[in-house]
Motif scaffolding. Structure first.
Motif, short mmCIF file in Angstrom:
data_model
loop_
_atom_site.label_atom_id
_atom_site.label_comp_id
_atom_site.label_asym_id
_atom_site.label_seq_id
_atom_site.Cartn_x
_atom_site.Cartn_y
_atom_site.Cartn_z
N GLU A 146 40.32 51.01 41.17
CA GLU A 146 39.23 50.96 40.20
C GLU A 146 38.82 49.51 39.95
OE1 GLU A 146 40.20 52.96 36.62
OE2 GLU A 146 40.53 54.91 37.57
N ASP A 147 37.55 49.32 39.59
CA ASP A 147 37.05 47.99 39.24
C ASP A 147 37.55 47.62 37.86
OD1 ASP A 147 35.72 48.04 41.63
OD2 ASP A 147 33.77 48.55 40.77
N ARG A 148 38.12 46.40 37.74
CA ARG A 148 38.76 46.00 36.49
C ARG A 148 38.18 44.72 35.89
NH1 ARG A 148 41.53 50.26 34.36
NH2 ARG A 148 42.89 51.23 35.93
N GLY A 149 37.12 44.20 36.44
CA GLY A 149 36.52 43.00 35.86
C GLY A 149 35.94 42.09 36.93
N ALA A 150 35.42 40.93 36.47
CA ALA A 150 34.80 39.96 37.37
C ALA A 150 35.64 38.68 37.36
CB ALA A 150 33.37 39.67 36.92
N GLU A 151 36.37 38.44 38.45
CA GLU A 151 37.24 37.27 38.53
C GLU A 151 36.43 36.02 38.83
OE1 GLU A 151 41.10 35.55 41.03
OE2 GLU A 151 40.24 37.52 41.50
N VAL A 152 36.73 34.95 38.12
CA VAL A 152 36.01 33.69 38.26
C VAL A 152 36.54 32.94 39.49
CG1 VAL A 152 35.49 31.47 37.20
CG2 VAL A 152 35.60 33.55 35.79
N LEU A 153 35.64 32.65 40.43
CA LEU A 153 35.99 31.89 41.62
C LEU A 153 35.60 30.43 41.50
CD1 LEU A 153 34.79 34.40 44.37
CD2 LEU A 153 37.09 34.17 43.39
N TRP A 154 34.60 30.16 40.68
CA TRP A 154 34.09 28.79 40.54
C TRP A 154 33.42 28.65 39.19
CZ3 TRP A 154 34.89 24.38 42.99
CH2 TRP A 154 34.02 23.28 42.74
N VAL A 155 33.60 27.50 38.55
CA VAL A 155 32.94 27.19 37.28
C VAL A 155 32.13 25.92 37.48
CG1 VAL A 155 33.23 26.67 34.83
CG2 VAL A 155 34.82 28.24 35.96
N SER A 156 30.83 25.99 37.21
CA SER A 156 29.96 24.84 37.40
C SER A 156 30.19 23.80 36.31
CB SER A 156 28.49 25.27 37.39
OG SER A 156 28.22 26.17 38.44
N PHE A 157 30.09 22.54 36.71
CA PHE A 157 30.27 21.43 35.77
C PHE A 157 29.18 21.45 34.70
CE2 PHE A 157 29.14 17.00 34.64
CZ PHE A 157 30.30 16.65 33.97
N ASP A 158 29.58 21.21 33.46
CA ASP A 158 28.67 21.09 32.33
C ASP A 158 27.82 22.35 32.14
OD1 ASP A 158 27.67 19.70 30.15
OD2 ASP A 158 25.99 18.86 31.27
N SER A 159 28.43 23.50 32.40
CA SER A 159 27.74 24.79 32.25
C SER A 159 28.21 25.49 30.98
CB SER A 159 28.02 25.68 33.46
OG SER A 159 29.41 26.03 33.48
N PRO A 160 27.50 26.53 30.54
CA PRO A 160 27.98 27.30 29.39
C PRO A 160 29.38 27.86 29.59
CG PRO A 160 25.70 27.86 29.86
CD PRO A 160 26.17 26.97 30.98
#
Length: 347
Positions: A270-284
């Protein structure tokens, strides 16, 4: 006409003349107009075309657009403008360069509507009426072939209609399915995307979107494959964007930005969420404290089970909106934060 005669034993009487009915033969069918020559066709189409350049930092994508209004409303493909920080257009009619703003787009159908800044009195394309061309109809694709900045014609024939095709983006390698496409054997090339597919008389029947080509001519398919969005389907999206009524797969206005790249987490089938692969600099997302490996589970009070859920919820917001986001950090602990969505490139 004949006069009717009645005879009796005693006398011969001539009746009054019958009413005369004038029969007008139908006019002969009109002589079909002769299709223009290839040179005449190009003279009709090319002025209503713009070449597009969309850049994202050091990388760029070349494409084509179809002019819909004299003040520079242009129809093109979503994949031409996706991810672009800056877009410019050159009119084949005026030779002038215009800054481009994205009014809206439909990623699922690969259609975008853009506006050329300060444009006026541009020649506009003639659009074909429904129904579209049938199998065997002659067509010609026009576009910025291989990004050369010159509008090139590629003649062909409609091979099939209503085709569903899995396409791959030549820039980022992503794949998605397009439905209801026109298939032709016109030899379109990268850069032709967003350009007009026209019938024998120069009316636009489709928007060139995908083709099967190889880097080496020896790798090319034995017969060219080209796919176009039917113009009737494209114009339904155009009118929705012009009305300002986003919804479904259509996004109108500036694109909201969270600042993460994610993938779907599957656990137990089952789908359990959205895993973060990358976070942009100075982003929300960075300001909220999201980190690589975190799993986003809610957005704006709605559950997030997949990257598609997050994309849909985000695209329903506008830059400047404040939302609450929830996630599990790498230890499994729940976290929440309130963020202000920023404006980003179309995607």
């Amino acid at each position: 006409m004949l006069l009717v005669v009645a005879a009796t034993a005693a006398s011969l009487t001539l009746s009054a003349p019958a009413a005369v009915e004038t029969v007008v033969p139908p006019p002969p069918p009109p002589v079909p107009a002769e299709p223009p020559t290839a040179e005449e066709l190009a003279a009709r189409i090319v002025p209503a075309v713009v070449t597009l350049t969309a850049t994202d930092g050091w990388t760029g994508v070349a494409g084509t657009g179809i002019v819909l209004t004299p003040d520079g409303l242009v129809l093109t493909n979503h994949h031409v403008v996706s991810g672009a920080d800056e877009i410019t257009a050159i009119s084949a009619a005026t030779g002038l360069t215009y800054d481009v703003a994205v009014n809206g787009y439909d990623r699922a159908h690969d259609i975008a509507v853009v506006q050329l800044g300060s444009a006026q009195d541009l020649p506009v394309a003639t659009l074909a009426d429904a129904p579209g061309p049938g199998v065997g109809s002659s067509v010609t694709a026009f576009g910025n072939s291989d990004g050369g900045g010159v509008v090139v014609a590629a003649p062909g024939t409609i091979v099939a209609t209503g085709r569903n095709v899995l396409v791959r983006d030549s820039v980022d390698g992503s794949r998605h399915r397009l439905t209801g496409m026109l298939q032709s054997d016109a030899a379109i090339r990268p850069g032709d995307s967003g350009g007009p597919l026209v019938d024998a008389f120069g009316a636009v029947v489709g928007v060139n979107t995908a083709g099967a080509v190889g880097e080496d001519p020896a790798d090319a398919p034995t017969a060219p494959e080209a796919y176009a969005v039917p113009i009737s389907a494209a114009m339904e999206i155009v009118e929705q964007i012009r009305s300002g009524a986003g919804g479904g797969t259509v996004h109108v206005g500036p694109t909201p930005l969270l600042g993460v790249t994610v993938t779907t987490v599957r656990e137990g089938g089952e789908d359990r969420g959205a895993e973060v692969l990358w976070v942009s600099f100075d982003s929300p997302a960075e300001a909220a404290g999201l980190d690589i490996g975190d799993v986003i589970t809610s957005f704006d009070g709605n559950p997030v089970a997949s990257h598609g859920d997050l994309e849909t919820l985000l695209m329903a917001r506008s830059p400047g909106d404040t939302v609450e986001i929830g996630w599990r950090d790498k230890t499994g602990a729940p976290q929440t934060a309130t963020i202000a969505v920023e404006s980003g490139p179309p995607r």
